[in-house]
Design a protein around this motif. Structure first.
Motif: not given
Length: 348
Positions: A60-67, A115-119, A69-83
């Motif tokens: 669903t659209g909501a599920m895609t957005n959540e996925n 920053y809380e949802s997309k970028a 966001l999970n990917a971006r947060n995984a990137y943030r964690i890898k690069m030492g940025l706040l989730t």
């Protein structure tokens, strides 16, 4: 189909087979490349058992957005940025809306929302967020600097919330600053700190963890157990647990800033009189301590140190440590490098 896990089954209208029936909601670990970095994250999807094998998954659209966001947060964690969740927590800690926090920091009104949802924030913006994360004084400075962004009533309301946080941080915040200040010359990984940056949250958790299992734990014995824990972690993993730097002192290895360390508000330390009327610092477990900062390997290391020294009196562990190569080959006042502690008698 890739390896995945069933979450639940639900009845819904399936867009793949155009029928209403039982659909499986599943999750799996997958990879994606973001900004040139391959990251691993968890994604959710729906599985239709009636559809063709080549096209039996959908989101669903909501599920895609959540996925995403999970990917971006995984990137943030890898690069030492706040989730994104950590950014939300900073904002909520001060009782601010997304627009309020953006204005407080002098940013565009939509910045925090993005920053809380997309970028994904860059390092400069991440640094500014970290400045106020655990420092209400810095948040107050930003409010003074950007006061014109708010109405008088709004500015006073935000100021009151920041002052409330400053009061609640109190001694812990101030003693953390003092303790961290003593490590100003050790901000880079090195042989002196076991190639680890100072981690006060972990130090507090380690001390409470040891105190839970060692009765009559006093400062002298604790300091030695912390050194052995850091050294054992260095031997097993190539880096220490705490990032503390230890000096050669008459009572054995003592971490730099040990006086400030014992004043941390999140430690349960009580002054008690000994039989000869000397004041001693008795260390007790801290109620509701967050032990999640310690992973299973670190707890196993602490358990080894506890098992070895649980019955040692302070003088016993001091005498024992005086025989260690790392202590014997350094002079009074010297920093004890971790490279000298690759062999410790306690765990040979």
């Amino acid at each position: 189909m890739e390896a995945n896990t069933l979450i639940r089954k639900i009845h819904m209208n399936c867009p793949l087979c155009n029928k209403t029936h039982e659909i499986e909601e599943r999750k799996r670990t997958t990879t994606i490349t973001l900004k040139g970095e391959e990251v691993v994250y968890e994604e959710r999807f729906y599985f239709c058992p009636n559809a063709d094998e080549e096209e039996n998954e959908f989101e669903t659209g909501a599920m895609t957005n959540e996925n995403l966001l999970n990917a971006r947060n995984a990137y943030r964690i890898k690069m030492g940025l706040l989730t994104s969740d950590e950014i939300v927590a900073i904002r909520e800690n001060y009782g601010l809306s997304q627009v309020d926090l953006a204005k407080l920091l002098g940013w565009g009104e939509a910045t925090i929302s993005r920053y809380e949802s997309k970028a994904i924030q860059d390092e400069a913006y991440d640094t500014m967020l970290r400045l106020i994360k655990d420092n209400p004084l810095q948040a107050l400075e930003f409010l003074k600097k950007n006061a014109d962004e708010f109405s008088t009533m709004k500015r006073l309301a935000i100021r009151a919330k920041i002052l409330e946080k400053l009061d609640s941080y109190g001694k812990e915040f101030l003693t953390r600053q003092t303790f961290e200040g003593e490590y100003a010359n050790f901000e880079e990984p090195s042989d002196s700190n076991g190639f680890t940056i100072l981690n006060i949250d972990k130090i507090e958790a380690m001390i409470s963890y040891i105190a839970e299992k060692v009765n009559n734990l006093f400062k002298v014995k604790l300091m030695k157990m912390l050194w052995y824990s850091d050294v054992l972690a260095f031997i097993e993993n190539g880096f220490s647990m705490t990032g503390m730097v230890y000096r050669h002192e008459p009572m054995g290895a003592l971490p730099i800033g040990h006086y400030s360390l014992m004043n941390l508000e999140n430690l349960n330390v009580q002054e008690e009189m000994s039989y000869n009327y000397d004041t001693m610092l008795h260390v007790y477990p801290t109620a509701n301590m967050d032990y999640s900062v310690l992973d299973a390997k670190e707890k196993a290391i602490l358990d080894k140190v506890i098992a070895k020294f649980i019955d040692f009196k302070a003088k016993d562990i001091v005498d024992y440590m005086h025989e260690e190569k790392a202590y014997a080959e350094t002079k009074p006042g010297d920093i004890i490098p971790f490279s000298l502690a690759k062999e410790i008698r306690a765990f040979l």
